[in-house]
Structures are given as C-alpha cells and as structure tokens.
Scaffold this motif. Sequence first.
Motif, PDB file in Angstrom:
ATOM      1  N   ARG A 287       0.812  -1.219   0.000  1.00  0.00           N
ATOM      2  CA  ARG A 287       0.000   0.000   0.000  1.00  0.00           C
ATOM      3  C   ARG A 287       0.845   1.268   0.000  1.00  0.00           C
ATOM      4  NH1 ARG A 287      -4.915  -2.237   1.565  1.00  0.00           N
ATOM      5  NH2 ARG A 287      -4.680  -4.237   2.649  1.00  0.00           N
ATOM      6  N   ARG A 288       2.163   1.105   0.076  1.00  0.00           N
ATOM      7  CA  ARG A 288       3.045   2.269   0.213  1.00  0.00           C
ATOM      8  C   ARG A 288       3.760   2.581  -1.098  1.00  0.00           C
ATOM      9  NH1 ARG A 288       5.995   1.201   6.079  1.00  0.00           N
ATOM     10  NH2 ARG A 288       4.353  -0.110   7.008  1.00  0.00           N
ATOM     11  N   ASN A 289       4.138   3.855  -1.245  1.00  0.00           N
ATOM     12  CA  ASN A 289       4.972   4.252  -2.386  1.00  0.00           C
ATOM     13  C   ASN A 289       6.394   4.422  -1.850  1.00  0.00           C
ATOM     14  OD1 ASN A 289       4.233   6.581  -0.882  1.00  0.00           O
ATOM     15  ND2 ASN A 289       2.769   7.181  -2.441  1.00  0.00           N
ATOM     16  N   GLU A 290       6.875   5.631  -1.770  1.00  0.00           N
ATOM     17  CA  GLU A 290       8.193   5.856  -1.166  1.00  0.00           C
ATOM     18  C   GLU A 290       8.065   5.954   0.360  1.00  0.00           C
ATOM     19  OE1 GLU A 290      11.003   5.687  -2.772  1.00  0.00           O
ATOM     20  OE2 GLU A 290       9.942   5.368  -4.654  1.00  0.00           O
ATOM     21  N   MET A 291       9.166   5.673   1.060  1.00  0.00           N
ATOM     22  CA  MET A 291       9.083   5.522   2.503  1.00  0.00           C
ATOM     23  C   MET A 291       8.858   6.835   3.250  1.00  0.00           C
ATOM     24  SD  MET A 291      13.049   4.530   3.350  1.00  0.00           S
ATOM     25  CE  MET A 291      12.624   4.176   5.050  1.00  0.00           C
ATOM     26  N   VAL A 292       9.194   7.970   2.646  1.00  0.00           N
ATOM     27  CA  VAL A 292       8.903   9.256   3.272  1.00  0.00           C
ATOM     28  C   VAL A 292       7.575   9.799   2.759  1.00  0.00           C
ATOM     29  CG1 VAL A 292       9.628  11.669   3.452  1.00  0.00           C
ATOM     30  CG2 VAL A 292      11.302   9.839   3.757  1.00  0.00           C
ATOM     31  N   GLU A 293       7.378   9.710   1.466  1.00  0.00           N
ATOM     32  CA  GLU A 293       6.174  10.264   0.845  1.00  0.00           C
ATOM     33  C   GLU A 293       4.903   9.686   1.470  1.00  0.00           C
ATOM     34  OE1 GLU A 293       4.050  10.121  -3.554  1.00  0.00           O
ATOM     35  OE2 GLU A 293       6.223   9.839  -3.388  1.00  0.00           O
ATOM     36  N   PHE A 294       4.872   8.384   1.696  1.00  0.00           N
ATOM     37  CA  PHE A 294       3.688   7.727   2.247  1.00  0.00           C
ATOM     38  C   PHE A 294       3.260   8.364   3.558  1.00  0.00           C
ATOM     39  CE2 PHE A 294       1.806   4.566   5.079  1.00  0.00           C
ATOM     40  CZ  PHE A 294       0.777   4.047   4.308  1.00  0.00           C
ATOM     41  N   PHE A 295       4.222   8.591   4.457  1.00  0.00           N
ATOM     42  CA  PHE A 295       3.893   9.142   5.767  1.00  0.00           C
ATOM     43  C   PHE A 295       3.639  10.646   5.697  1.00  0.00           C
ATOM     44  CE2 PHE A 295       6.159   5.215   6.638  1.00  0.00           C
ATOM     45  CZ  PHE A 295       5.312   4.619   7.552  1.00  0.00           C
ATOM     46  N   ALA A 296       4.375  11.340   4.833  1.00  0.00           N
ATOM     47  CA  ALA A 296       4.192  12.785   4.723  1.00  0.00           C
ATOM     48  C   ALA A 296       2.772  13.134   4.287  1.00  0.00           C
ATOM     49  CB  ALA A 296       5.214  13.366   3.756  1.00  0.00           C
TER      50      ALA A 296
ATOM     51  N   VAL B  59       3.178 -10.590  12.626  1.00  0.00           N
ATOM     52  CA  VAL B  59       3.364  -9.568  11.595  1.00  0.00           C
ATOM     53  C   VAL B  59       4.263  -8.465  12.136  1.00  0.00           C
ATOM     54  CG1 VAL B  59       2.197  -7.799  10.209  1.00  0.00           C
ATOM     55  CG2 VAL B  59       1.131 -10.051  10.537  1.00  0.00           C
ATOM     56  N   LYS B  60       5.271  -8.119  11.363  1.00  0.00           N
ATOM     57  CA  LYS B  60       6.131  -6.986  11.717  1.00  0.00           C
ATOM     58  C   LYS B  60       5.633  -5.735  10.999  1.00  0.00           C
ATOM     59  CE  LYS B  60      10.482  -6.741  10.169  1.00  0.00           C
ATOM     60  NZ  LYS B  60      11.947  -6.979  10.108  1.00  0.00           N
ATOM     61  N   VAL B  61       5.725  -4.599  11.666  1.00  0.00           N
ATOM     62  CA  VAL B  61       5.294  -3.326  11.075  1.00  0.00           C
ATOM     63  C   VAL B  61       6.503  -2.412  10.904  1.00  0.00           C
ATOM     64  CG1 VAL B  61       3.769  -1.338  11.268  1.00  0.00           C
ATOM     65  CG2 VAL B  61       3.059  -3.548  12.223  1.00  0.00           C
ATOM     66  N   PRO B  62       6.961  -2.196   9.678  1.00  0.00           N
ATOM     67  CA  PRO B  62       8.025  -1.212   9.453  1.00  0.00           C
ATOM     68  C   PRO B  62       7.426   0.197   9.400  1.00  0.00           C
ATOM     69  CG  PRO B  62       7.911  -2.896   7.693  1.00  0.00           C
ATOM     70  CD  PRO B  62       6.629  -2.929   8.445  1.00  0.00           C
ATOM     71  N   ILE B  63       8.130   1.146   9.996  1.00  0.00           N
ATOM     72  CA  ILE B  63       7.662   2.533   9.994  1.00  0.00           C
ATOM     73  C   ILE B  63       8.873   3.453   9.840  1.00  0.00           C
ATOM     74  CG2 ILE B  63       7.689   2.541  12.538  1.00  0.00           C
ATOM     75  CD1 ILE B  63       5.371   4.531  12.437  1.00  0.00           C
ATOM     76  N   THR B  64       8.791   4.402   8.933  1.00  0.00           N
ATOM     77  CA  THR B  64       9.900   5.325   8.717  1.00  0.00           C
ATOM     78  C   THR B  64      10.103   6.189   9.956  1.00  0.00           C
ATOM     79  OG1 THR B  64       9.417   5.375   6.359  1.00  0.00           O
ATOM     80  CG2 THR B  64      10.839   7.114   7.215  1.00  0.00           C
ATOM     81  N   GLY B  65      11.356   6.258  10.398  1.00  0.00           N
ATOM     82  CA  GLY B  65      11.667   6.958  11.632  1.00  0.00           C
ATOM     83  C   GLY B  65      11.660   8.472  11.481  1.00  0.00           C
ATOM     84  N   PRO B  66      11.563   9.181  12.602  1.00  0.00           N
ATOM     85  CA  PRO B  66      11.427  10.644  12.578  1.00  0.00           C
ATOM     86  C   PRO B  66      12.654  11.361  12.033  1.00  0.00           C
ATOM     87  CG  PRO B  66      11.746   9.871  14.822  1.00  0.00           C
ATOM     88  CD  PRO B  66      11.501   8.653  13.982  1.00  0.00           C
ATOM     89  N   TYR B  67      13.845  10.795  12.249  1.00  0.00           N
ATOM     90  CA  TYR B  67      15.054  11.449  11.748  1.00  0.00           C
ATOM     91  C   TYR B  67      15.054  11.468  10.224  1.00  0.00           C
ATOM     92  CZ  TYR B  67      19.950  12.503  10.824  1.00  0.00           C
ATOM     93  OH  TYR B  67      21.113  13.071  10.347  1.00  0.00           O
ATOM     94  N   THR B  68      14.684  10.349   9.604  1.00  0.00           N
ATOM     95  CA  THR B  68      14.617  10.289   8.136  1.00  0.00           C
ATOM     96  C   THR B  68      13.459  11.130   7.616  1.00  0.00           C
ATOM     97  OG1 THR B  68      15.659   8.105   8.079  1.00  0.00           O
ATOM     98  CG2 THR B  68      14.346   8.739   6.170  1.00  0.00           C
ATOM     99  N   LEU B  69      12.323  11.117   8.301  1.00  0.00           N
ATOM    100  CA  LEU B  69      11.187  11.948   7.886  1.00  0.00           C
ATOM    101  C   LEU B  69      11.564  13.430   7.891  1.00  0.00           C
ATOM    102  CD1 LEU B  69       8.209  10.245   9.779  1.00  0.00           C
ATOM    103  CD2 LEU B  69       8.597  10.257   7.298  1.00  0.00           C
ATOM    104  N   ALA B  70      12.432  13.828   8.815  1.00  0.00           N
ATOM    105  CA  ALA B  70      12.877  15.222   8.875  1.00  0.00           C
ATOM    106  C   ALA B  70      13.994  15.492   7.879  1.00  0.00           C
ATOM    107  CB  ALA B  70      13.344  15.560  10.291  1.00  0.00           C
TER     108      ALA B  70
END
Length: 357
Positions: A82-91, A142-153
């Motif tokens: 369901r995700r595209n890029e790892m930052v874009e998805f969360f942004a 099930v493991k849940v990967p989530i982009t971390g705040p340092y990379t999001l910033a």
Amino acid sequence: MTNENKDQFRPPEHDSDHFLLTTVVGSYPKPKWLNRAKELYEDDDHGFDADDYQEAKDDASRLITNEHERAGLDVVVDGEMRRNEMVEFFAHRIDGYEFNGPVKVWGHNYFDKPSVVSEVEYDDSWLVDEYEFTADASDRPVKVPITGPYTLANWSFNEAYEDDDELTLELADLVNEEIEKLVDAGARYIQIDEPALATTPDDHAIVGEALERIVADLPEDVRIGLHVCYGDYSRIYPEILEFPVDEFDLELANGDYDQLDVFKDPEFTKDLALGVCDAHVAEVESVEQIEENIKKGLEVVPPEQLVVSPDCGVKLLPREVAYGKMANMVQAARNVEDDLDAGTIDIERGAPTPADD
C-alpha cells in the motif's frame, strides 16, 4: 531486553533447540498488475475508481503475505503493497507537510520530496488498518516497518522549524502516538527505519533522543528494531548500543561483511538482525552461501541474539528472485539451527578477524 522478547515469535511447531528468527526488512516487489491498477486509478479518463484500487491493494497484500508464509518466514510483512516511497507515504498522512512536485536526486531519478510548512500534527492513524488487514490474512506474527522521525525530517524541506533536530523530536512524538495505536491493535514487532542515519552518522545522538520518545511507555513485550542501511557503521558504533531498542537490523551482505569486525569490540549487547542476502543483486544466493553468511553473525552474537533477514527491502528485485532469496534464507537458517543443535558449529565469537599480511 530479554530472550523472551524474541522467543514470543517462535512458531509452536518449531522443535529445534535453537531458534534463528527469520523475517524481511519490509518492501517486496509489487505484482505488475498492481502497478497497472495504480495507473488506471490515476487516469481520469478511466472508470477504475477508489474502491477498485483498494480491492487491488487488498489482493496484493494478501498475496504477498501468503508468499512470505510459503517461503517459511517466521514473521511476515505485507511487502508494503500500500506504500509508495518511505517518506512520501507518511508525509501525506501528517498535518504540516505539503508537496510541490518532484526534485532530482541523482542521475535521472526524481523524488517527490515534501516540505514541512507548518507545525506537524497527528491526525488519523497511518498503519493500523494495514496491520490489522495483514494480521487477519496470516496466522503468523506480523512486523510493522515505519519510517523513523530522523529520516522523515532529514529527507524533507524544513520551512517551519528552527532546525532539523527540533523537527525530528516533534515527529518522534507522532511516531510514538502511532505505535501506541498499533500496540493497542495487537502489534508486537515494530521496526523503525532510519536510512538517513547511515548517510549522516554524526547525528546518532539526536536519533537516540528521538527513539527515547518513541518507546516511552510501551509494554516490555513489544519488540522494537532499528534498521540502518549501509554506511560507515564505525561512526555510530558502539554509541548505538545506548539506543532503547531490542534489535539492530544492519546491511552487511552488500559490503561482503567487510565491517563485521566493527561490532565485535566492544561486545554487541543487543540482538543482531543480520542481512544474509544482498538486496541489490538479482541473483538467488545458494542455501550453502547463506549458511556461511549466517555463521558470520555468530562471530558477533550468540544464536539467541541472532535474527536472519535480507540486507534491506527487496522491492527492486524481480519477484521470483525475491522469493528465491527468502526461501533459501529460511532453509539456510533451519540448517544452521540443526548444526547448532548437533554441536557441529565451532565459531570463536568476539575476536576481530586478523588482517591479511
């Protein structure tokens, strides 16, 4: 950190004395028809609507989860269908971000780099629906990967905060809020992805502070991993051992384990999720080769602290290659477990490899 934290993911039918947990980092090749479905959904002249596209993503998530099960993985992911890029998805899901079009990052590659234009705020859940769907589709953890705040910033334009450190800590509070919701939904294995740390390793202190906020008040049985892509690990080790995580997921196969000695002195006190398949090579490693890679991890940590996974997400590989790597990786892990049970593996742990004369 206790061994029980890892052993909770041991399959009931796993009768080996030793247990090398097998999993994936996160991303997996999307079926070609899912990419086609996305094109149809984005085509205003086509009648493929949001419900159709949602059904396609559901089907792909179910399919890849099942593919991970068939490969024999102990802990599965839906391949981030369901995700595209790892930052874009969360942004797209965080108030305060906006998009102004793609920017060129290298060669002919473009990245839809977002901008933080106002205070970031948590609105609705980002991943709970994804987790609940995958958990219902599988009888395995099930493991849940989530982009971390340092990379999001770090991978965004900061137009609202005094500096990226301030933004990172604000985002860490949001990640904590999301993980609390995931835990309430039943998730017990969360992986924080911080690829930016490998490219700017001098910032390990702010990453540690952000992680302290992320894990605040989480139950002890929730396993927190940190995935850091390939980089100069000597610039963040042993400082990262102070991070409040159970597991470090490291990309070492791609560099032919030339940095393995970094983690031998001082002693590696966390669990090591060792990359034993190269996510950048479109060839399936043999079971025997992966067994040798797994044994390299045993030079750093004892079996009870070792987790086996690919180096990184495998979404850029041909799907049949990705599956072959997973299946061979699981078989190799089971073979090494049998050898450990039989006492036929003799590895001196902790001693740096002598340099060639």
